[in-house]
Design a protein around this motif. Structure first.
Motif, PDB file in Angstrom:
ATOM      1  N   GLN A   1       0.883  -1.117  -0.057  1.00 27.79           N
ATOM      2  CA  GLN A   1       0.105   0.020   0.009  1.00 27.79           C
ATOM      3  C   GLN A   1       0.840   1.416  -0.115  1.00 27.79           C
ATOM      4  O   GLN A   1       0.551   2.272  -0.634  1.00 27.79           O
TER       5      GLN A   1
ATOM      6  N   ASP B   1      -5.355   0.856  -7.382  1.00 26.37           N
ATOM      7  CA  ASP B   1      -6.704   0.557  -7.057  1.00 26.37           C
ATOM      8  C   ASP B   1      -6.933  -0.938  -6.567  1.00 26.37           C
ATOM      9  O   ASP B   1      -7.569  -1.091  -5.758  1.00 26.37           O
ATOM     10  N   LYS B   2      -6.364  -1.818  -7.417  1.00 24.83           N
ATOM     11  CA  LYS B   2      -6.126  -3.545  -6.722  1.00 24.83           C
ATOM     12  C   LYS B   2      -5.832  -3.415  -5.435  1.00 24.83           C
ATOM     13  O   LYS B   2      -6.083  -4.256  -4.634  1.00 24.83           O
TER      14      LYS B   2
ATOM     15  N   ASP C   1      -5.549  -1.214  -3.090  1.00 23.45           N
ATOM     16  CA  ASP C   1      -6.335  -0.626  -2.192  1.00 23.45           C
ATOM     17  C   ASP C   1      -7.470  -1.801  -1.544  1.00 23.45           C
ATOM     18  O   ASP C   1      -8.126  -1.522  -0.612  1.00 23.45           O
ATOM     19  N   LYS C   2      -7.856  -2.390  -2.748  1.00 21.81           N
ATOM     20  CA  LYS C   2      -8.960  -3.647  -2.466  1.00 21.81           C
ATOM     21  C   LYS C   2      -8.771  -4.683  -1.755  1.00 21.81           C
ATOM     22  O   LYS C   2      -9.502  -5.465  -1.136  1.00 21.81           O
ATOM     23  N   LEU C   3      -7.364  -4.930  -1.567  1.00 18.68           N
ATOM     24  CA  LEU C   3      -6.554  -6.020  -0.855  1.00 18.68           C
ATOM     25  C   LEU C   3      -7.059  -5.990   0.677  1.00 18.68           C
ATOM     26  O   LEU C   3      -7.279  -4.943   1.293  1.00 18.68           O
TER      27      LEU C   3
END
Length: 127
Positions: free
Chosen positions: A56, A122-123, A125-127
């Motif tokens: 991140q 973005d990926k 952030d979704k983790l």
């Protein structure tokens, strides 16, 4: 030799206890293996949490770089507009200038990288 009822009862009782003891040993082995797995899973979870934090932070840094790069492109486009005007005044076709062509090629490539970084961030952030 024929076994009497009492002997049979004792033998049956001993056999049952052996089975119970064997089952207890098996359960102990599984419990020990489960405890080992628990320790390992905790280590993996902790390591994943650290890696996700680093991911991140890295994604945030990459996004900051995309903003800086985008600002550089905007500044360069201002210079290009000026060059095009000067070229026109000199009777030169601005789109024929090698430097402008090279800049546009690099800009297109960099814009693709910026887009890729935004998708990856973005990926993350979704983790």
């Amino acid at each position: 030799m024929k076994q009497g009822k009492t002997e049979k009862a004792v033998f049956t009782k001993l056999s049952t206890e052996k089975v119970e003891l064997a089952s207890m040993k098996d359960l102990d082995k599984v419990t020990q293996a489960l405890d080992t797995a628990k320790v390992r899973l905790n280590q993996e979870k902790d390591e994943l949490a650290v890696l996700m934090g680093k991911l991140q932070a890295r994604a945030d840094e990459a996004i900051k770089l995309t903003y800086k790069t985008d600002n550089m492109i905007i500044s360069a486009e201002s210079i290009i507009r000026e060059l095009k005007n000067q070229a026109k005044q000199l009777g030169i076709e601005p789109n024929d200038l090698k430097e402008i062509k090279e800049f546009n090629k690099e800009k297109d490539y960099v814009n693709g990288l910026i887009s890729d970084i935004q998708v990856l961030a973005d990926k993350a952030d979704k983790l």
